[in-house]
Write a protein that holds these residues in place. Structure first.
Motif, PDB file in Angstrom:
ATOM      1  N   GLU A 245       0.825  -1.199   0.000  1.00  0.00           N
ATOM      2  CA  GLU A 245       0.000   0.000   0.000  1.00  0.00           C
ATOM      3  C   GLU A 245       0.864   1.255   0.000  1.00  0.00           C
ATOM      4  O   GLU A 245       0.570   2.230  -0.695  1.00  0.00           O
ATOM      5  N   ARG A 246       1.945   1.238   0.777  1.00  0.00           N
ATOM      6  CA  ARG A 246       2.824   2.411   0.843  1.00  0.00           C
ATOM      7  C   ARG A 246       3.513   2.672  -0.486  1.00  0.00           C
ATOM      8  O   ARG A 246       3.775   3.824  -0.850  1.00  0.00           O
TER       9      ARG A 246
ATOM     10  N   HIS B 188       2.405   1.779  -3.530  1.00  0.00           N
ATOM     11  CA  HIS B 188       1.517   1.923  -4.682  1.00  0.00           C
ATOM     12  C   HIS B 188       1.391   3.393  -5.081  1.00  0.00           C
ATOM     13  O   HIS B 188       1.282   4.273  -4.234  1.00  0.00           O
ATOM     14  N   GLU B 189       1.392   3.630  -6.382  1.00  0.00           N
ATOM     15  CA  GLU B 189       1.339   5.019  -6.876  1.00  0.00           C
ATOM     16  C   GLU B 189      -0.057   5.631  -6.744  1.00  0.00           C
ATOM     17  O   GLU B 189      -0.195   6.849  -6.692  1.00  0.00           O
ATOM     18  N   ARG B 190      -1.081   4.805  -6.696  1.00  0.00           N
ATOM     19  CA  ARG B 190      -2.448   5.293  -6.530  1.00  0.00           C
ATOM     20  C   ARG B 190      -2.921   5.041  -5.107  1.00  0.00           C
ATOM     21  O   ARG B 190      -2.581   4.025  -4.501  1.00  0.00           O
ATOM     22  N   THR B 191      -3.734   5.928  -4.577  1.00  0.00           N
ATOM     23  CA  THR B 191      -4.225   5.766  -3.221  1.00  0.00           C
ATOM     24  C   THR B 191      -5.227   4.613  -3.163  1.00  0.00           C
ATOM     25  O   THR B 191      -5.860   4.258  -4.167  1.00  0.00           O
ATOM     26  N   PHE B 192      -5.348   4.045  -1.974  1.00  0.00           N
ATOM     27  CA  PHE B 192      -6.291   2.951  -1.788  1.00  0.00           C
ATOM     28  C   PHE B 192      -7.715   3.411  -2.079  1.00  0.00           C
ATOM     29  O   PHE B 192      -8.518   2.678  -2.673  1.00  0.00           O
ATOM     30  N   THR B 193      -8.045   4.636  -1.670  1.00  0.00           N
ATOM     31  CA  THR B 193      -9.390   5.164  -1.894  1.00  0.00           C
ATOM     32  C   THR B 193      -9.705   5.236  -3.379  1.00  0.00           C
ATOM     33  O   THR B 193     -10.801   4.852  -3.826  1.00  0.00           O
ATOM     34  N   ASP B 194      -8.740   5.672  -4.172  1.00  0.00           N
ATOM     35  CA  ASP B 194      -8.933   5.765  -5.609  1.00  0.00           C
ATOM     36  C   ASP B 194      -9.137   4.392  -6.230  1.00  0.00           C
ATOM     37  O   ASP B 194     -10.023   4.180  -7.061  1.00  0.00           O
TER      38      ASP B 194
END
Length: 320
Positions: free
Chosen positions: A159-160, A162-168
């Motif tokens: 998660e840290r 990843h280039e995209r946020t979890f919400t996105d």
């Protein structure tokens, strides 16, 4: 926690189980080497299929056909299904080609096969440019504990990075929510709902609370000595029955048709099932199953129960 992945030489000094432990250690080593060789061979099967598909410059569907072909051939050797072999080949290619450092750590017995699987699963969807950084950190995490205990840490690491946020990503994934039915055997089917996690957890919790209320009422009735038939359903059976009742006869909290001039609210909608059943089964002369149109078989008791609730028949076929 410190774990010796490779094992020491010999069992505990003076232990009466020393020979058995030593034999088990040798067996583990054999399994390890066999697993490594198997994954390598499966990955090479995949590469061979891809090379053959690209030999004449053909790509796309041809690659998939070659993978299916080699999987079918290998499935005969392994006595497994073609689809399972193809999934194994895909997984082996992912491990060997996409996570070479993780594969090397497994080969060196620094981590286990279980570690490899949770690392690959945690990294699903991770951009290729950060995969190397993820591998290095993931191996260090895996060396500290068993696979089941490092899974949360691996997910947090992915998660840290990843280039995209979890919400996105969740917004995009939620667009794929759906309900589907998989028909099984003996008149049973699986209803599968793909929904946001918070909804799924909430559904299970509410069904569990309702089921527990039924069990509590059952216990109170037994203590009071009532003559009512005892309810012996398990919690799983209660949850399934309550879910069916809620979906078939309940009403949504938010009903956009309420207060309009359209035909009734959502809570007034009733499910319709088309059933083909013989007269002999309806009359109880036999116990042959009935058939739901475009679905599967249902038991004769259910067919007779449904027939008793029908006010009119859409079609009636009588064999000459």
């Amino acid at each position: 926690m410190s774990a010796n992945m490779g094992g020491g030489a010999g069992g505990l000094v003076g232990s009466p189980h020393g020979p058995a432990i030593a034999a088990y250690r040798e067996a583990l080593a054999l399994v390890h080497h066999a697993d490594i060789a198997s994954v390598r061979a499966l990955a090479e099967l995949g590469r061979s299929a891809l090379r053959e598909a690209r030999r004449d410059g053909v790509r796309g569907m041809a690659s998939d056909m070659e993978l299916r072909s080699v999987a079918a051939e290998a499935a005969g050797l392994a006595r497994r299904s073609d689809r399972r072999l193809q999934a194994d080949i895909d997984h082996a290619l992912t491990i060997v080609d996409d996570y070479p450092a993780v594969f090397a750590a497994w080969e060196q017995r620094r981590i286990t096969r279980d570690h490899v699987d949770v690392v690959v699963k945690a990294a699903t969807g991770l951009p290729g440019e950060v995969r190397g950084e993820f591998e290095t950190a993931a191996i260090a995490i895996c060396e500290r504990d068993i696979a089941t205990r490092v899974t949360p840490a691996l997910r947090a690491l992915a998660e840290r990075l990843h280039e995209r946020t979890f919400t996105d990503r969740h917004r995009e994934a939620a667009a794929g929510r759906c309900v589907r039915v998989l028909h099984g055997v003996d008149g049973m089917s699986d209803v599968i709902a793909t929904v946001p996690t918070v909804i799924a957890v909430g559904i299970l919790d509410r069904l569990t609370q309702m089921g527990q209320s039924v069990k509590d009422a059952r216990a109170e009735g037994a203590a009071a000595g009532t003559d009512e038939p005892s309810d012996t359903r398990t919690m799983d059976q209660l949850r399934a029955d309550i879910l069916g009742d809620l979906v078939l006869s309940g009403a949504p909290v938010v009903d956009p048709t309420h207060g309009t001039d359209r035909a009734g609210g959502l809570g007034a909608i009733r499910a319709r099932v088309q059933v083909a059943v013989t007269a002999e089964t309806l009359m109880g002369s036999d116990e042959h199953p009935a058939e739901t149109v475009s679905a599967g078989l249902i038991d004769s008791d259910t067919a007779r129960q449904l027939a008793g609730q029908v006010s009119e028949w859409d079609r009636l076929f009588i064999d000459p």
